[in-house]
Design a protein around this motif. Structure first.
Motif, PDB file in Angstrom:
ATOM      1  N   TYR A 141       0.746  -1.224  -0.381  1.00 10.71           N
ATOM      2  CA  TYR A 141      -0.026  -0.138   0.149  1.00 10.71           C
ATOM      3  C   TYR A 141       0.766   1.324   0.137  1.00 10.71           C
ATOM      4  O   TYR A 141       0.324   2.392  -0.162  1.00 10.71           O
TER       5      TYR A 141
ATOM      6  N   VAL B  22       3.539   0.190   8.309  1.00 13.86           N
ATOM      7  CA  VAL B  22       2.676   0.959   9.635  1.00 13.86           C
ATOM      8  C   VAL B  22       3.073   0.319  10.657  1.00 13.86           C
ATOM      9  O   VAL B  22       3.923  -0.877  10.875  1.00 13.86           O
TER      10      VAL B  22
ATOM     11  N   CYS C  13      -2.315   2.494  12.671  1.00 15.69           N
ATOM     12  CA  CYS C  13      -3.471   2.027  11.943  1.00 15.69           C
ATOM     13  C   CYS C  13      -4.540   2.310  12.712  1.00 15.69           C
ATOM     14  O   CYS C  13      -4.498   1.721  13.856  1.00 15.69           O
ATOM     15  N   SER C  14      -5.571   2.879  12.010  1.00 17.25           N
ATOM     16  CA  SER C  14      -6.510   3.104  13.013  1.00 17.25           C
ATOM     17  C   SER C  14      -7.420   1.568  13.265  1.00 17.25           C
ATOM     18  O   SER C  14      -7.969   1.739  14.478  1.00 17.25           O
ATOM     19  N   MET C  15      -7.379   0.630  12.551  1.00 14.34           N
ATOM     20  CA  MET C  15      -7.767  -0.465  12.970  1.00 14.34           C
ATOM     21  C   MET C  15      -7.252  -1.246  14.162  1.00 14.34           C
ATOM     22  O   MET C  15      -7.763  -1.374  15.225  1.00 14.34           O
TER      23      MET C  15
ATOM     24  N   ASN D 198      -2.784  -6.920  12.625  1.00  9.22           N
ATOM     25  CA  ASN D 198      -3.089  -5.626  12.637  1.00  9.22           C
ATOM     26  C   ASN D 198      -3.126  -5.358  14.098  1.00  9.22           C
ATOM     27  O   ASN D 198      -4.709  -4.882  14.331  1.00  9.22           O
TER      28      ASN D 198
ATOM     29  N   CYS E  22     -11.484  -1.693   9.449  1.00 14.50           N
ATOM     30  CA  CYS E  22     -10.533  -0.937   8.475  1.00 14.50           C
ATOM     31  C   CYS E  22     -11.431   0.213   7.667  1.00 14.50           C
ATOM     32  O   CYS E  22     -12.269  -0.221   7.074  1.00 14.50           O
TER      33      CYS E  22
ATOM     34  N   VAL F 222     -10.442   2.045   5.198  1.00 17.66           N
ATOM     35  CA  VAL F 222     -10.578   1.826   3.750  1.00 17.66           C
ATOM     36  C   VAL F 222     -11.221   0.777   3.334  1.00 17.66           C
ATOM     37  O   VAL F 222     -12.021   1.147   2.223  1.00 17.66           O
TER      38      VAL F 222
ATOM     39  N   GLU G  46     -10.730  -7.766   4.840  1.00 12.15           N
ATOM     40  CA  GLU G  46     -11.094  -6.770   5.468  1.00 12.15           C
ATOM     41  C   GLU G  46     -12.462  -5.955   5.234  1.00 12.15           C
ATOM     42  O   GLU G  46     -13.132  -5.132   5.886  1.00 12.15           O
TER      43      GLU G  46
ATOM     44  N   CYS H 292      -5.168   5.119   2.252  1.00  9.51           N
ATOM     45  CA  CYS H 292      -4.989   4.671   3.647  1.00  9.51           C
ATOM     46  C   CYS H 292      -4.161   5.848   4.461  1.00  9.51           C
ATOM     47  O   CYS H 292      -3.162   6.155   3.966  1.00  9.51           O
TER      48      CYS H 292
ATOM     49  N   THR I 195      -2.605   6.361   6.892  1.00 10.31           N
ATOM     50  CA  THR I 195      -1.447   6.149   7.913  1.00 10.31           C
ATOM     51  C   THR I 195      -0.376   5.493   6.774  1.00 10.31           C
ATOM     52  O   THR I 195       0.740   6.037   6.925  1.00 10.31           O
ATOM     53  N   MET I 196      -0.666   4.701   5.910  1.00  7.39           N
ATOM     54  CA  MET I 196       0.400   4.300   5.010  1.00  7.39           C
ATOM     55  C   MET I 196       0.983   5.474   4.307  1.00  7.39           C
ATOM     56  O   MET I 196       2.100   5.693   3.979  1.00  7.39           O
TER      57      MET I 196
HETATM   58 FE1  SF4 Z   1      -4.602  -0.255   8.905  1.00  9.23          FE
HETATM   59 FE2  SF4 Z   1      -4.290   1.132   6.668  1.00  9.23          FE
HETATM   60 FE3  SF4 Z   1      -4.361  -1.530   6.547  1.00  9.23          FE
HETATM   61 FE4  SF4 Z   1      -6.801  -0.283   7.085  1.00  9.23          FE
HETATM   62  S1  SF4 Z   1      -5.353  -0.301   5.061  1.00  9.23           S
HETATM   63  S2  SF4 Z   1      -6.057  -1.894   8.160  1.00  9.23           S
HETATM   64  S3  SF4 Z   1      -6.284   1.582   8.220  1.00  9.23           S
HETATM   65  S4  SF4 Z   1      -2.877  -0.198   7.625  1.00  9.23           S
END
Ligand code: SF4
Ligand code: 13P
Length: 437
Positions: free
Chosen positions: A109, A145, A171-173, A210, A298, A300, A326, A388, A390-391
């Protein structure tokens, strides 16, 4: 045995704490209209928002970041002011100087401007394995992340360092399950379900990669295991050989999709809401449960909908729809294939000229696959470019800063998991690596 009244009383403070973090904004099932909720203004450079609270622009923009989420301090202006060409030259020069002492790991990502420098590009499982398999490397720079860098630190040797170029790349999740909430939930489950009278445990804790190192350590201490999106079925089978039921952190969708594919019903998968006593369930629901799903997701992947799939099929009758697990269950069930980022890459790799793929995963990977395969049509199901959050925080300016630091003998942004946490977490991770099909 059970003292439901006690559980309700002790959960009151947990409820308050968790509501502050997760808010009341969680929606279940099919979102109605999310095309307007993505802040896709990614023209903002990460250093302009690193010091602000929250996740910043992108898919997680509306998620509430816990106060414990790491922040990135300012980096020298010589990096943030540098042109793309200058950063490129400096990164290449630093890489050359560091030679075999360095490995850059890049998640699928990551933006192309980062992926082009990576020695290994892969899904979270492959990158964890890469860190374990290279004891000769002095430093891993992890372009991904926070939880991925923690895992690399746990699996690599003590003298190796793992660096996350921007500490705000969380990572918000993963942040949707804190160790305090998990321990609180476990205590309640132990009170409700008691101790097993036979060889199989009442509950086996399973955490998705995650998640924080502290939660992986919790699983290691409590006869549990870690999984990734590429081995979740194998891991659940491992868990059911040892326990009557599973509590699955923190992604409800990966847990639900995997359990459904194994034949379990929705009724056997109650949701654990960390801010409610007994997760909002009755004792009977928990006793009847096979997989207790933590209420995380997630941001995203929750954007993908069946309506988007219907549109893709109307526009391209021969389209193949592939989704990451996800995504919500209705999306996964309407797709032609489901799997990790590496599964998605391989599925497209096996395509023929003229094939059309609609993909339910992060935009950077989808765009890269289209660029690599101009003979096919590959597009993201989500019509809004919503990366995403954070990525995206990993930018060449941070990469240049940490690499030049290494050249000068300075380790910036080292991810150091506490030794006790790392020992327990590695137990759960090694169980996963051993359970691999
Ligand atoms: Fe976390 Fe980003 Fe992966 Fe979603 S896409 S699980 S927010 S690192
Ligand atoms: P993979 O394990 O498929 O790489 O997924 C990691 C992730 O964060 C997906 O959102």
């Amino acid at each position: 045995m059970t003292s439901v009244a006690n559980i309700i009383a002790s959960a009151a403070t947990v409820e308050q704490r968790s509501r502050t973090m997760l808010g009341d904004t969680i929606t279940f099932g099919e979102p109605t209209d999310i095309t307007t909720t993505c802040d896709s203004q990614l023209s903002t450079e990460p250093w302009q928002i690193d010091t602000e609270p929250g996740y910043g622009p992108g898919a997680s923009t509306n998620d509430e970041a816990p106060s414990t989420a790491p922040h990135q301090g300012p980096i020298p202006a010589e990096y943030t002011d540098a042109s793309e060409a200058e950063l490129d030259a400096r990164i290449i020069a630093a890489k050359e100087t560091l030679g075999d002492r360095l490995k850059i790991l890049g998640h699928f990502y990551q933006r192309d401007e980062i992926v082009k420098y990576a020695d290994f590009v892969g899904d979270s499982f492959m990158l964890a394995q890469a860190a374990k398999d290279h004891p000769e490397t002095e430093a891993f720079v992890f372009c991904g992340v926070h939880f991925m860098a923690e895992t690399a630190d746990i699996l690599s040797d003590e003298q190796q360092s793992v660096i996350l170029p921007n500490l705000a790349a969380g990572c918000s999740m993963a942040d949707m399950a804190t160790i305090d909430q998990v321990e609180e939930a476990w205590e309640q489950l132990m009170q409700v379900l008691g101790t097993s009278n036979d060889e199989r445990a009442e509950v086996i804790p399973v955490t998705y990669m995650n998640s924080s190192a502290a939660i992986k350590a919790f699983c290691g201490r409590n006869d549990g295991i870690v999984c990734t999106s590429s081995n979740a079925t194998t891991v659940l089978e491992w868990a059911f050989e040892r326990g009557k039921r599973v509590i699955f952190f923190p992604d409800q969708h990966l847990g639900r999709n995997t359990a459904k594919a194994m034949g379990l019903t929705e009724e056997q998968m109650p949701l654990w809401r960390p801010y409610l006593p007994m997760g909002g369930n009755t004792q009977q629901q928990l006793e009847d449960a096979k997989v207790i799903l933590w209420n995380g997701f997630c941001s995203v992947h929750k954007r993908f909908t069946v309506a988007q799939i219907d549109k893709a099929r109307a526009d391209y009758p021969d389209v193949t729809v592939i989704a990451h697990p996800e995504c919500p269950a209705p999306v996964v069930e309407a797709a032609d294939g489901v799997g990790s980022t590496e599964y998605i890459r391989k599925a497209i790799e096996a395509g023929q000229p003229g094939d059309v793929f609609a993909v339910g995963t992060e935009i950077n990977l989808v765009n890269r696959l289209q660029a690599q395969h101009p003979e096919m049509t590959i597009f993201c199901l989500d019509p809004v470019i919503c990366p995403c959050s954070t990525m995206y925080r990993i930018h060449p300016a941070y990469l240049a800063w940490v690499l030049e630091g290494l050249v000068e003998g300075q380790v910036h942004n080292q991810i150091c998991v506490d030794a006790t946490v790392a020992t327990d977490a590695s137990v759960a991770l090694e169980r996963m690596l051993a359970a691999r099909p």
